[in-house]
Design an enzyme around this catalytic site. Structure first.
Site, mmCIF file in Angstrom:
data_model
loop_
_atom_site.group_PDB
_atom_site.id
_atom_site.type_symbol
_atom_site.label_atom_id
_atom_site.label_comp_id
_atom_site.label_asym_id
_atom_site.label_seq_id
_atom_site.Cartn_x
_atom_site.Cartn_y
_atom_site.Cartn_z
ATOM 1 N N ASP A 1 -0.075 34.020 14.568
ATOM 2 C CA ASP A 1 0.644 32.745 14.585
ATOM 3 C C ASP A 1 0.509 32.104 13.205
ATOM 4 O OD1 ASP A 1 1.593 30.160 15.014
ATOM 5 O OD2 ASP A 1 0.678 29.980 16.998
ATOM 6 N N SER B 1 1.848 24.678 22.358
ATOM 7 C CA SER B 1 1.957 24.044 21.046
ATOM 8 C C SER B 1 1.431 22.604 21.152
ATOM 9 C CB SER B 1 3.387 24.121 20.521
ATOM 10 O OG SER B 1 3.432 23.868 19.134
ATOM 11 N N HIS C 1 3.850 32.474 17.047
ATOM 12 C CA HIS C 1 3.641 31.229 17.774
ATOM 13 C C HIS C 1 4.064 31.335 19.236
ATOM 14 C CE1 HIS C 1 2.764 27.051 18.164
ATOM 15 N NE2 HIS C 1 4.004 26.694 18.408
#
Length: 714
Positions: free
Chosen positions: A659, A584, A691
């Protein structure tokens, strides 16, 4: 190369070793029972257990074979779980009625009531055809509220015909009672409706996403299907939100009438029946706490927060009772006006009375308020930025008194009677364990849970070493160092494990670092693993965090480079064999390290990375970067694509194709730039993952590929 300390499959197993402690603690109203969710088999599937505080007897309160799985939940609930980073299955939520022994348990096929310990479940609503979201008791326990098909409903807790109390929702564009995407993902607000204290009214938000064009995500791993998401990209329109109050009997709502605002940050009822909302401007430099008359909708500003950087939202607004000798109708508030998050006492008119805490440390949460004795219980970091403790401070603002004693991290739940608190404690050498303690003294009443996860002993995990260093600006940084188990003095290859983004802190005196199995696995293979909290990360004050303002991916990389040089200067790491990995924001950081410091980093593994901030959402991105139109240079320099030409090292990109947070579009745009620059890359895709990978087989495969990539390139 040394043999790994444990099989790679262990990295993919959830929960991590030792992280199986009970959670969702709740005290039965007016009783001596403590309930919690727990999995005795140390899995993600949880049931409700109960502890008799007086006798110490523990027993199963409720086991449900119809609990939550990853396969039996609706898409709206799956997305809520994604927003809350929730992995648990089985029974995932429950709530005690304010009075008596009645418990509400939402399950995939219905809303259920249990009338006390051992009683059979009673279904009050069948939701198999239409999912019910965010079910809750009314304050008097007579009603259960929920959101279904984007409208707010109530049903008698005794059972009966549901009543729809809001109207006018439109297909996939207008909803009532549900928090919008940025509220759930970025504001830490998962709810979109709030009961009045007298149970006669419900405040709710109306969300109109019609001005946000749908962003389509196509599922192609199995049958081709698509999902449309109203995703507000930086610089583009947000959802239009307004706040209304409607009677539990239904009818026309009264709409609150504040001045123009962009974000509805928080909503809370006051003891006198008025309603408050925290309203934020688009730039997130101003926050108004507004009190509304629910009869007319007219509002009055109680206080205003302003910042030259940005305002960090919190949940530390606590109204005080109207009938009290000192400061009747006042409230407790938290602010970073001093540069650090602290508590302040205000009177009913919104006038500041005094600061309750002060110093170069932060308050994290309010755990409870004893308005009878004028005491606030809070968690914070007064003794160390790396530890969280429970403290008490009087309304007179005297020096806070520390209640928890054991070094490490403490998460607490205080009982409504302010007699006991549940203390979940962990440290680098102690996996989470749970103790019931007396609130006044912190003395132990009894153990609730001794960590008995067999994986802790089986894996024989060693904590990292905690170190401090100063960066090129002289700023003190905290880090964790995993050195290989062997005594060889040969310089080791080093892998930097990074997150690096705001509102997060990696390095704490916690079990999480010890249970970081990818780091421990690489350590077992002979690598040095290093974790550093760079400028921009949390719990060090606003100046430390705001170093990234309008220029992300710059000072953070500088600090990570300084961390590598610290390792090299001490002959801990081979400067020619340094890699980095992260997910991320950490994936973004891994890319920026590889591209902006090509002489330092030889390889990078970037999972679900942001690659250009114009592709991320409004509330998060604009808080730190401003609007794209007003900070064109900053957006350009903070984009990975602007630095691809400098990249020399090896790159593995990892992304889930569905995602809905960091879209695969980020990686696709980067791939185009890599091709144009004729830079080699490797790509690992998961067609059915969002994600973070949830399927065990996907996680095992991912860990194998990451290991092989690291070994091959370092």
């Amino acid at each position: 190369m040394p043999k790994p300390s444990f099989p790679i499959e262990e990295i993919a197993r959830y929960p991590a070793p030792g992280n199986v402690a009970p959670g969702a603690f709740a005290f039965r109203p007016h009783g001596s029972l403590l309930t919690y969710l727990y999995s005795p088999e140390h899995s993600l599937s949880r049931q409700i257990y109960a502890l008799d505080i007086k006798t110490g007897e523990r027993r199963l309160f409720l086991e449900s074979r119809a609990g939550v799985t990853e396969e039996n939940i609706s898409r709206p609930e799956a997305l809520r779980r994604e927003r809350q980073r929730q992995l648990a299955t089985g029974i995932t939520q429950y709530e005690w009625a304010p009075k008596g022994d009645r418990v509400l348990i939402p399950l995939p096929d219905g809303l259920y009531i249990q009338e006390g310990l051992g009683a059979p479940l009673r279904r009050i609503l069948d939701v198999r055809d239409r999912p019910a979201l965010d079910a809750r008791f009314s304050p008097d326990g007579k009603w259960i509220s929920y959101v279904q098909s984007d409208e707010l409903y109530v049903v008698p807790a005794e059972g009966g015909v549901p009543r729809q109390v809001t109207h006018g929702a439109k297909d996939d564009s207008v909803s009532h009672g549900l928090a919008e995407y940025v509220a759930q993902e970025e504001m830490d607000r998962s709810r979109g409706y709030w009961w009045s204290p007298d149970s006669k009214s419900i405040a709710f938000e109306e969300v109109d996403e019609s001005r946000i064009p749908p962003y389509r995500i196509v599922r192609q791993g199995r049958d081709i299907s698509g999902e449309d998401h109203h995703y507000p990209f930086a610089g583009q329109p947000n959802a239009a939100v307004r706040l209304g109050v409607v009677s539990v009997q239904g009818g026309e709502p009264v709409w609150m009438q504040p001045e123009a605002f962009e974000y509805l940050a928080r909503v809370k009822w006051m003891p006198d029946g008025s309603l408050t909302a925290q309203l934020e401007n688009r730039e997130q430099t101003r926050l108004d706490l507004v009190r509304f008359d629910i009869g007319t909708g007219e509002g009055r500003v109680l206080l205003t927060e302003r910042s030259d950087t940005w305002i960090n939202l919190h949940d530390m607004f606590r109204p005080l009772p109207v009938k009290r000798r000192r400061y009747p109708g006042g409230f407790i508030w938290a602010s970073e006006v001093s540069g650090f998050m602290h508590l302040y006492l205000y009177d009913a008119a919104g006038n500041l009375v005094r600061a309750l805490t002060r110093g170069e440390w932060v308050v994290n949460s309010i755990a409870g308020v004893d308005s009878k004795h004028d005491v606030v219980y809070f968690t914070g970091r007064m003794d160390s930025a790396l530890e969280t403790h429970l403290y008490a401070v009087s309304f007179d603002g005297e020096t806070p008194r520390r209640i928890t004693r054991e070094p490490g991290m403490h998460s607490v739940t205080i009982d409504p009677a302010l007699k006991y608190f549940v203390d979940v404690h962990d440290s680098p050498t102690q996996p989470p364990h749970v103790t019931l303690r007396r609130l006044k003294t912190g003395s132990r009443v009894r153990k609730v849970y001794d960590n008995d996860d067999p994986r802790v002993k089986e894996l024989r995990l060693r904590p990292p070493q905690f170190v401090q260093m100063r960066n090129r600006e002289g700023v003190l940084l905290h880090a964790a160092l995993y050195e290989p188990h062997t005594a060889s003095k040969k310089l080791r290859a080093a892998v930097i494990y990074v997150y690096g983004g705001p509102h997060a802190q990696m390095v704490t005196h916690s079990w999480n670092l010890t249970a970081s199995l990818r780091a421990q696995y690489l350590r077992g293979l002979g690598y040095v693993v290093f974790v550093l909290d760079n400028r921009g990360s949390a719990n060090r004050g606003l100046a430390f965090e705001s170093a990234i303002q309008h220029d992300m991916g710059n000072c953070e990389v500088e600090d990570q480079v300084d961390g590598v040089r610290w390792l090299v200067e001490r002959d801990i790491a081979d400067p020619s064999r340094v890699g980095v990995y992260g997910w991320s924001y950490g994936g973004y950081m891994a890319l920026m390290c590889l591209c902006r410091a090509p002489d330092v980093f030889r390889m990078a593994v970037a999972g679900a990375p942001v690659t250009h901030w114009d592709g991320y959402d409004t509330h998060y991105t604009e808080r730190y970067m401003g609007a794209p139109a007003e900070n064109r240079d900053g957006y350009r320099e903070s984009s990975v694509m602007s630095h691809v030409g400098s990249m020399n090292g090896k790159l593995l990109l990892v992304h889930g194709l569905v995602d809905e947070n960091v879209h695969f579009r980020h990686t696709a745009r980067l791939v185009n730039a890599l091709i144009q620059a004729r830079k080699h890359y490797e790509l690992l895709l998961f067609p059915d993952e969002r994600h973070s990978p949830r399927k065990l087989e996907d996680r095992i495969y991912m860990e194998e590929q990451i290991r092989d990539f690291v070994v091959r390139n370092l």
